[in-house]
Design a protein around this motif. Structure first.
Motif, PDB file in Angstrom:
ATOM      1  N   THR A 156       1.763 -17.128  -3.923  1.00 33.66           N
ATOM      2  CA  THR A 156       1.566 -15.385  -3.236  1.00 33.66           C
ATOM      3  C   THR A 156       1.959 -14.454  -4.772  1.00 33.66           C
ATOM      4  O   THR A 156       2.014 -16.185  -5.585  1.00 33.66           O
ATOM      5  CB  THR A 156       2.845 -14.950  -2.545  1.00 33.66           C
ATOM      6  OG1 THR A 156       3.974 -15.149  -3.668  1.00 33.66           O
ATOM      7  CG2 THR A 156       2.665 -16.298  -1.102  1.00 33.66           C
ATOM      8  N   ALA A 157       0.935 -13.932  -5.292  1.00 35.79           N
ATOM      9  CA  ALA A 157       1.650 -13.173  -6.182  1.00 35.79           C
ATOM     10  C   ALA A 157       3.012 -13.420  -6.217  1.00 35.79           C
ATOM     11  O   ALA A 157       3.132 -13.687  -8.218  1.00 35.79           O
ATOM     12  CB  ALA A 157       1.139 -11.863  -5.995  1.00 35.79           C
TER      13      ALA A 157
ATOM     14  N   LEU B 148       3.541  -7.845  -6.224  1.00 35.74           N
ATOM     15  CA  LEU B 148       2.464  -7.764  -4.866  1.00 35.74           C
ATOM     16  C   LEU B 148       2.121  -8.591  -3.754  1.00 35.74           C
ATOM     17  O   LEU B 148       2.288  -9.854  -4.301  1.00 35.74           O
ATOM     18  CB  LEU B 148       1.035  -7.513  -5.464  1.00 35.74           C
ATOM     19  CG  LEU B 148       0.180  -7.196  -5.651  1.00 35.74           C
ATOM     20  CD1 LEU B 148       0.544  -5.594  -5.668  1.00 35.74           C
ATOM     21  CD2 LEU B 148      -1.274  -7.201  -5.999  1.00 35.74           C
ATOM     22  N   ARG B 149       2.365  -7.964  -2.708  1.00 33.40           N
ATOM     23  CA  ARG B 149       1.852  -8.732  -1.181  1.00 33.40           C
ATOM     24  C   ARG B 149       0.761  -8.939  -0.851  1.00 33.40           C
ATOM     25  O   ARG B 149       0.386  -8.746  -0.248  1.00 33.40           O
ATOM     26  CB  ARG B 149       1.825  -7.788  -0.225  1.00 33.40           C
ATOM     27  CG  ARG B 149       3.737  -7.038  -0.672  1.00 33.40           C
ATOM     28  CD  ARG B 149       4.069  -6.255   0.731  1.00 33.40           C
ATOM     29  NE  ARG B 149       4.385  -6.775   2.197  1.00 33.40           N
ATOM     30  CZ  ARG B 149       5.435  -8.384   2.434  1.00 33.40           C
ATOM     31  NH1 ARG B 149       6.325  -7.975   2.144  1.00 33.40           N
ATOM     32  NH2 ARG B 149       5.081  -8.612   4.196  1.00 33.40           N
ATOM     33  N   LEU B 150       0.588 -10.331  -1.922  1.00 40.79           N
ATOM     34  CA  LEU B 150      -0.483 -11.013  -1.797  1.00 40.79           C
ATOM     35  C   LEU B 150      -0.429 -12.364  -1.264  1.00 40.79           C
ATOM     36  O   LEU B 150       0.358 -13.224  -2.493  1.00 40.79           O
ATOM     37  CB  LEU B 150      -1.864 -10.899  -2.945  1.00 40.79           C
ATOM     38  CG  LEU B 150      -3.220 -11.772  -3.160  1.00 40.79           C
ATOM     39  CD1 LEU B 150      -3.548 -10.600  -2.215  1.00 40.79           C
ATOM     40  CD2 LEU B 150      -3.481 -11.376  -5.103  1.00 40.79           C
ATOM     41  N   VAL B 151      -1.887 -12.976  -0.335  1.00 38.53           N
ATOM     42  CA  VAL B 151      -1.017 -14.501   0.113  1.00 38.53           C
ATOM     43  C   VAL B 151      -2.471 -15.436  -0.368  1.00 38.53           C
ATOM     44  O   VAL B 151      -3.427 -14.236  -0.334  1.00 38.53           O
ATOM     45  CB  VAL B 151      -0.670 -13.872   1.089  1.00 38.53           C
ATOM     46  CG1 VAL B 151      -0.567 -16.177   1.918  1.00 38.53           C
ATOM     47  CG2 VAL B 151       0.806 -14.214   1.094  1.00 38.53           C
ATOM     48  N   VAL B 152      -2.516 -16.429  -1.058  1.00 40.58           N
ATOM     49  CA  VAL B 152      -4.064 -16.939  -0.679  1.00 40.58           C
ATOM     50  C   VAL B 152      -3.589 -18.591   0.333  1.00 40.58           C
ATOM     51  O   VAL B 152      -2.391 -19.549  -0.435  1.00 40.58           O
ATOM     52  CB  VAL B 152      -4.559 -17.372  -1.795  1.00 40.58           C
ATOM     53  CG1 VAL B 152      -5.747 -18.073  -2.053  1.00 40.58           C
ATOM     54  CG2 VAL B 152      -4.835 -16.753  -2.661  1.00 40.58           C
TER      55      VAL B 152
ATOM     56  N   GLN C 295       8.119 -15.598   1.671  1.00 41.50           N
ATOM     57  CA  GLN C 295       7.654 -15.505  -0.166  1.00 41.50           C
ATOM     58  C   GLN C 295       7.623 -14.117  -0.048  1.00 41.50           C
ATOM     59  O   GLN C 295       8.670 -13.637  -1.530  1.00 41.50           O
ATOM     60  CB  GLN C 295       7.057 -15.964  -0.295  1.00 41.50           C
ATOM     61  CG  GLN C 295       7.115 -16.014  -1.949  1.00 41.50           C
ATOM     62  CD  GLN C 295       8.685 -16.550  -2.738  1.00 41.50           C
ATOM     63  OE1 GLN C 295       9.331 -18.293  -2.223  1.00 41.50           O
ATOM     64  NE2 GLN C 295       9.394 -16.054  -3.409  1.00 41.50           N
ATOM     65  N   LEU C 296       6.700 -13.259   0.671  1.00 39.43           N
ATOM     66  CA  LEU C 296       7.146 -12.205  -0.164  1.00 39.43           C
ATOM     67  C   LEU C 296       8.085 -10.913   0.290  1.00 39.43           C
ATOM     68  O   LEU C 296       7.953 -10.089  -0.220  1.00 39.43           O
ATOM     69  CB  LEU C 296       6.073 -11.159   0.934  1.00 39.43           C
ATOM     70  CG  LEU C 296       4.132 -11.962   0.418  1.00 39.43           C
ATOM     71  CD1 LEU C 296       3.577 -11.117   1.310  1.00 39.43           C
ATOM     72  CD2 LEU C 296       3.080 -11.710  -0.644  1.00 39.43           C
ATOM     73  N   ASP C 297       8.721 -11.063   1.408  1.00 42.60           N
ATOM     74  CA  ASP C 297      10.142 -10.681   1.092  1.00 42.60           C
ATOM     75  C   ASP C 297      10.954 -10.936   0.394  1.00 42.60           C
ATOM     76  O   ASP C 297      12.786 -10.789   1.064  1.00 42.60           O
ATOM     77  CB  ASP C 297      10.343 -11.100   2.870  1.00 42.60           C
ATOM     78  CG  ASP C 297       9.239 -10.042   3.748  1.00 42.60           C
ATOM     79  OD1 ASP C 297       8.824  -9.274   3.002  1.00 42.60           O
ATOM     80  OD2 ASP C 297       8.875 -10.428   4.905  1.00 42.60           O
ATOM     81  N   GLY C 298      10.461 -12.026  -0.305  1.00 41.34           N
ATOM     82  CA  GLY C 298      11.994 -12.268  -1.174  1.00 41.34           C
ATOM     83  C   GLY C 298      12.662 -13.826  -1.181  1.00 41.34           C
ATOM     84  O   GLY C 298      14.079 -14.077  -0.855  1.00 41.34           O
ATOM     85  N   ILE C 299      12.042 -14.494   0.447  1.00 36.82           N
ATOM     86  CA  ILE C 299      12.676 -15.333   1.936  1.00 36.82           C
ATOM     87  C   ILE C 299      12.169 -16.660   0.568  1.00 36.82           C
ATOM     88  O   ILE C 299      10.963 -16.526   0.967  1.00 36.82           O
ATOM     89  CB  ILE C 299      13.015 -15.107   2.942  1.00 36.82           C
ATOM     90  CG1 ILE C 299      13.429 -14.030   3.152  1.00 36.82           C
ATOM     91  CG2 ILE C 299      14.042 -16.560   3.370  1.00 36.82           C
ATOM     92  CD1 ILE C 299      12.568 -13.449   4.817  1.00 36.82           C
TER      93      ILE C 299
END
Length: 170
Positions: free
Chosen positions: A48-49, A56-60, A135-139
């Motif tokens: 993720t970013a 930033l809410r970006l995932v690869v 991860q984007l949600d801080g978990i």
């Protein structure tokens, strides 16, 4: 294209709740490509970013040779059926543990051009999506472990880090 530096556990950036993507432009595409390069170099199958300190809410995700980009992904639905899978992180290389999650999910997201979409996933893709959205949600993935398993995993990681420091010297 400059290489992105992956943040290492316990960097506070890994606990940051990420903001939505606002601009779907060449800059976003370039960032996504740079994330893909960083993930491959790690190596990993998802990033993720947030892993590089960008909230930033970006995932690869890259599975079976297929690269997928997700902007602003959200789990819309998760099955009651559960599945366990070994997980780890590009931000905590060398350690992993068994994590239990819903076996199937439906995710709402946007493509890099801003188009909205939905995707249902099972198996490893479902695991990756949930892991990266967390991860984007801080978990961070460790939070999905029992305290005992989390402490054991952190000790293993710290031991690996000390061993690498000794090998690499001051």
């Amino acid at each position: 294209m400059t290489e992105l530096a992956i943040r290492r556990y316990p960097d506070p950036a890994l606990a940051t709740v990420c903001r939505p993507v606002e601009r779907f432009d060449d800059g976003l595409r370039e960032l996504a490509d740079r994330l893909l390069a960083a993930m491959r170099a790690a190596p990993g199958i998802g990033i993720t970013a947030a892993h590089v300190g960008l909230p930033l809410r970006l995932v690869v995700i890259e599975l079976d040779g297929v690269v997928r980009f997700y902007a602003d992904p959200v789990v819309e639905w998760a099955s009651e059926e559960r599945a366990s899978h070994v997980e780890g992180s590009v931000s905590m290389p060398g350690v992993s543990d068994l994590v239990e999650r819903p076996a199937r999910v439906r995710v709402r997201f946007r493509h890099l051009d801003g188009r909205e979409d939905r995707e249902e996933a099972t198996g490893l893709l479902a695991v990756c999506l949930q892991h990266e959205i967390d991860q984007l949600d801080g978990i961070f993935w460790l939070q999905r472990l029992t305290r005992l398993r989390r402490d054991r995993t952190v000790r293993r990681y710290e031991k690996l880090q000390r061993a690498q420091s000794v090998r690499n010297g001051p």
